[in-house]
Design an enzyme around this catalytic site. Structure first.
Site: not given
Length: 277
Positions: A20, A18
């Site tokens: 952020d 992922d």
């Protein structure tokens, strides 16, 4: 440390990250918020309407239903934005804004996975045209990200062509595994969000990174490793030979997140000015 370099005769493997708050210390869209507001892509009325949604998003408290409502509203908000203008705003600030907020621990993991013969794939809900150049900076092999539709007039239509969120991320990982020959049982995944549990469940080696309360609880119950990333570092400092590539020809914004991020920033600034006055 990761395992030694894998046998080339074995099925291929990958590490899925992922973006952020997992690889970079902030929201990739929030990072551009000041530039988007100054560029006139969002007005004060939209700022006030979006402020609460942005607060919930940043606080990490948005559940699936809230995220869906936010997605629909922000998709409508970005309708009519000129894509070329958005590309120019992002392209002018991409390297200065993203380079300093990459987690040293994440950069090290990416290095180690590559050394061990694994592909590195960034899987993000942010817009593809923002995530792809960030992935290039990081040396990622592939990117999975949200795609916004663009009309014949060169503006966002307000429709989402592909939304990389929740179970959709896991589906994308399985499709990549099928096309690239990845053995998911030997693959790795990293995320900070409870909404990424399907992605984490899809691999044999899931990791919770800077997890919120819900994901931490799940990680502890499932005995998943929990990692703490807290040292942002410039790639130029980690890799002396690193140089910023030329300004990308195709860099567009993650319109959904950018609108929410701008809302939060401007709302906070206006409240602060009111308090001071």
């Amino acid at each position: 440390m990761l395992k030694d370099v894998e046998n080339h005769l074995s099925p291929r493997t990958a590490a899925f990250f992922d973006l952020d708050k997992t690889v970079i210390a902030k929201s990739s869209t929030l990072t551009f918020s000041k530039s988007f507001y100054q560029g006139g892509l969002i007005n004060r009325r939209a700022v006030l309407r979006t402020a609460y949604s942005q607060f919930v998003f940043l606080a990490g408290g948005a559940d699936h239903e809230q995220m869906e409502r936010m997605r629909k509203y922000l998709s409508a908000l970005c309708r009519g934005w000129n894509v070329q203008q958005v590309r120019e705003i992002v392209a002018e600030t991409l390297h200065d804004l993203i380079d300093p907020i990459i987690y040293d621990e994440a950069a090290t993991l990416i290095e180690e996975h590559h050394t061990s013969g694994r592909d590195v794939v960034i899987v993000s809900t942010s817009g593809a045209e923002v995530v792809e150049p960030i992935g290039e900076l990081l040396g990622a092999d592939r990117v999975v990200a949200t795609r916004m539709m663009v009309g014949d007039d060169g503006c966002f239509t307000g429709e989402v062509e592909y939304y990389a969120y929740g179970p959709t991320k896991a589906e994308a990982i399985r499709e990549l595994a099928a096309s690239e020959g990845y053995d998911l049982a030997r693959c790795y995944a990293y995320s900070d969000s409870v909404t990424d549990i399907p992605m984490l469940e899809a691999v044999g080696h899931p990791h919770a990174v800077n997890p919120g309360r819900a994901l931490r609880r799940e990680a502890l119950a499932r005995e998943w490793p929990i990692l703490d990333f807290h040292r942002p570092v410039r790639l130029k400092q980690r890799f002396p030979a690193f140089s910023v590539p030329p300004r990308p020809a195709l860099v567009a914004a993650a319109a959904i997140g950018a609108a929410a991020a701008t809302a939060g920033l401007v709302w906070y600034a206006s409240r602060r000015r009111s308090t001071v006055a």
